[in-house]
Motif scaffolding. Sequence first.
Motif, PDB file in Angstrom:
ATOM      1  N   ALA A   1       0.827  -1.212   0.000  1.00 25.48           N
ATOM      2  CA  ALA A   1       0.000   0.000   0.000  1.00 25.48           C
ATOM      3  C   ALA A   1       0.858   1.256   0.000  1.00 25.48           C
ATOM      4  CB  ALA A   1      -0.926  -0.021   1.215  1.00 25.48           C
ATOM      5  N   TYR A   2       1.930   1.256   0.810  1.00 26.54           N
ATOM      6  CA  TYR A   2       2.843   2.396   0.878  1.00 26.54           C
ATOM      7  C   TYR A   2       4.255   1.905   0.600  1.00 26.54           C
ATOM      8  CZ  TYR A   2      -0.313   5.794   3.143  1.00 26.54           C
ATOM      9  OH  TYR A   2      -1.323   6.678   3.427  1.00 26.54           O
TER      10      TYR A   2
ATOM     11  N   TYR B   1       8.046   3.598   0.652  1.00 23.89           N
ATOM     12  CA  TYR B   1       8.826   4.800   0.933  1.00 23.89           C
ATOM     13  C   TYR B   1      10.219   4.661   0.323  1.00 23.89           C
ATOM     14  CZ  TYR B   1       5.409   5.944   4.593  1.00 23.89           C
ATOM     15  OH  TYR B   1       4.256   6.240   5.280  1.00 23.89           O
TER      16      TYR B   1
ATOM     17  N   THR C   1      -0.410   6.687  -6.661  1.00 20.83           N
ATOM     18  CA  THR C   1      -0.405   8.109  -6.344  1.00 20.83           C
ATOM     19  C   THR C   1       0.929   8.398  -5.666  1.00 20.83           C
ATOM     20  OG1 THR C   1      -2.799   8.080  -5.998  1.00 20.83           O
ATOM     21  CG2 THR C   1      -1.599   9.957  -5.107  1.00 20.83           C
TER      22      THR C   1
ATOM     23  N   ILE D   1       3.734  10.942  -3.765  1.00 20.34           N
ATOM     24  CA  ILE D   1       4.052  12.156  -3.018  1.00 20.34           C
ATOM     25  C   ILE D   1       5.563  12.301  -3.095  1.00 20.34           C
ATOM     26  CG2 ILE D   1       4.047  13.286  -0.751  1.00 20.34           C
ATOM     27  CD1 ILE D   1       1.542  11.642  -0.071  1.00 20.34           C
TER      28      ILE D   1
ATOM     29  N   GLN E   1       1.852  16.165  -4.945  1.00 18.05           N
ATOM     30  CA  GLN E   1       1.197  14.859  -5.042  1.00 18.05           C
ATOM     31  C   GLN E   1       0.574  14.755  -6.430  1.00 18.05           C
ATOM     32  OE1 GLN E   1      -2.407  14.146  -2.680  1.00 18.05           O
ATOM     33  NE2 GLN E   1      -1.471  12.230  -2.055  1.00 18.05           N
TER      34      GLN E   1
ATOM     35  N   ARG F   1      -0.651  11.830  -9.870  1.00 12.72           N
ATOM     36  CA  ARG F   1      -0.718  10.505 -10.490  1.00 12.72           C
ATOM     37  C   ARG F   1       0.027  10.593 -11.811  1.00 12.72           C
ATOM     38  NH1 ARG F   1      -6.906   8.583  -9.092  1.00 12.72           N
ATOM     39  NH2 ARG F   1      -6.428   7.944  -6.967  1.00 12.72           N
TER      40      ARG F   1
ATOM     41  N   ILE G   1       6.838   8.858  -1.627  1.00 15.37           N
ATOM     42  CA  ILE G   1       5.904   7.857  -1.107  1.00 15.37           C
ATOM     43  C   ILE G   1       5.043   7.409  -2.281  1.00 15.37           C
ATOM     44  CG2 ILE G   1       4.059   7.359   0.538  1.00 15.37           C
ATOM     45  CD1 ILE G   1       5.058   9.770   2.186  1.00 15.37           C
TER      46      ILE G   1
ATOM     47  N   GLN H   1       1.911   5.427  -3.198  1.00  8.86           N
ATOM     48  CA  GLN H   1       0.695   4.876  -2.609  1.00  8.86           C
ATOM     49  C   GLN H   1      -0.017   4.061  -3.678  1.00  8.86           C
ATOM     50  OE1 GLN H   1      -0.621   8.912  -1.270  1.00  8.86           O
ATOM     51  NE2 GLN H   1      -1.005   7.865   0.645  1.00  8.86           N
ATOM     52  N   ASP H   2      -0.299   2.822  -3.332  1.00  7.02           N
ATOM     53  CA  ASP H   2      -0.956   1.917  -4.276  1.00  7.02           C
ATOM     54  C   ASP H   2      -2.401   1.742  -3.847  1.00  7.02           C
ATOM     55  OD1 ASP H   2      -1.872  -0.208  -5.824  1.00  7.02           O
ATOM     56  OD2 ASP H   2       0.085  -1.178  -5.869  1.00  7.02           O
ATOM     57  N   GLY H   3      -3.318   2.261  -4.631  1.00  6.10           N
ATOM     58  CA  GLY H   3      -4.728   2.226  -4.270  1.00  6.10           C
ATOM     59  C   GLY H   3      -5.357   0.855  -4.361  1.00  6.10           C
TER      60      GLY H   3
ATOM     61  N   VAL I   1      -3.979  -2.004  -3.083  1.00  8.19           N
ATOM     62  CA  VAL I   1      -3.475  -2.931  -2.068  1.00  8.19           C
ATOM     63  C   VAL I   1      -3.986  -2.492  -0.715  1.00  8.19           C
ATOM     64  CG1 VAL I   1      -1.422  -3.873  -0.942  1.00  8.19           C
ATOM     65  CG2 VAL I   1      -1.398  -3.374  -3.393  1.00  8.19           C
ATOM     66  N   ASP I   2      -4.511  -3.437   0.087  1.00  7.01           N
ATOM     67  CA  ASP I   2      -4.989  -3.113   1.440  1.00  7.01           C
ATOM     68  C   ASP I   2      -3.819  -3.097   2.425  1.00  7.01           C
ATOM     69  OD1 ASP I   2      -7.548  -2.826   0.614  1.00  7.01           O
ATOM     70  OD2 ASP I   2      -8.050  -4.928   0.979  1.00  7.01           O
TER      71      ASP I   2
END
Lengths: 233, 208
Positions: free
Chosen positions: B54-55, B57, B91, B93, B136, B138, B201, B203-205, B207-208
């Motif tokens: 999900a994240y 770094y 997404t 950052i 931030q 996409r 960062i 962020q993968d929308g 993945v939980d």
Amino acid sequence: VFKKAGLVALAACVSACVSPYVATPYDREAHTVRSIVMIDDSAEDQGIAYEVASLGSNFGLIGVLADATVQDTRKRAVNEALDGVGFDAEALLERRLDSALEGEAYEVSVQSGFDRPKRDFLVSYPTADGNTDAYLDVVVVYGYLSAGMLQPFRPHVTARVRLVSAADPSVILMDNVVVYNGMASEPGYIVLTPNPDYAFKDRAALLAEPDRLAAGIEEALNDVADTIARLLQ
Amino acid sequence: MRAIAVAVSIGLVSGCATTTTPLDPPRLVYDRTDCAAAPDLMNAVSLTPRSERAYFYVSRAVDHATPCWTPDTQAAPYIVFEIPAAFADKTLIVGGGMEPHRIFAARIMTLDAEGAPVREFAAEDFFFRQGLYSVQFRPREWERYILVTSDRDLVGQTYSSIHIGVNSGATYAAGTYVSYNIGIDESADRVFSHTGTVSVIVQDGQVD
């Protein structure tokens, strides 16, 4: 007290279990929104006046009980002071959003008649009238926040903001969280630092100057509204 | 009250005792003369994790040894990141890290596969997000790299901020452990710098 403890446990569970927050940045090249309708009832009638790590909260069950009374009494007194100077957070926010968005060449109007008992985004949006490109849905918590004992109260605003397509409200064009003087934050949250001029050392100071009390929140709301407009540039 | 006073005292002592690392000052002048004309894409830092998460770094220090380029008449350090091939649900950052005395003065642009600029983020696109002066976005289909370099116009400016939070701890008093929470309210002045830290960062929308 048990209810409060239950809520805390629930919040801990929820925060541990839900997916991390991922904002949706607005892409100006992909979308051609010009006409925006703001959904009203963005702010609660009452602001917060909360001390986080208070003295009472450090003294077990009895302390928590006493603390709840102190916090509620302070909140009531602060809101009475704000009422006394005609403070209206929702009207201020909507007015500033309107002017800030029009400064970005959007046509803006407000649609009233909504109610948010759960202080959340709308579940269903109005049927598109053909003249509206998108709905701007904003949910705000405002007031004063102190980190804890012997720390000053400073203005606080948390705004969750979402722009959805009027033609298909399931399409989210922008989603962000803007926090002015906040404590909790996730990587996607936008953090605004408070104006140091509005710091009140305790409850008595909060209540001593109602006009200044209101001005501190108004500046925070303006800062948040301007940030939302920047996100839609 | 006494227990709290003790706790406060312990908190302050431990706070002072742990500050042993020298703090890096902001670098306001960048005068290297051995810089390339264009950024090197071959050594781009990958933003693709080994497994979906999900994240994700990624952080890199920017110091005097970091590669530099000369975008105009003056040199600047840079780092190139490679956007994941599966970018559609990502997404990003991207920004300069807030350190005790400095913030990397990030100037950020995206490049295509050949290294040509696609878009450059304006000052209005930058916000502070949890310790990052950042943008931030996409990625778009034809964007392959992110170029982060220092913004000479921003270097030297001061960002004054107030941070609030809670420090938690425990102490042993009167035969029992006492836990406590202490509110903190700190002001800081940080100066934008040619050096510091750049972080991304992802962020993968999906993945939980």
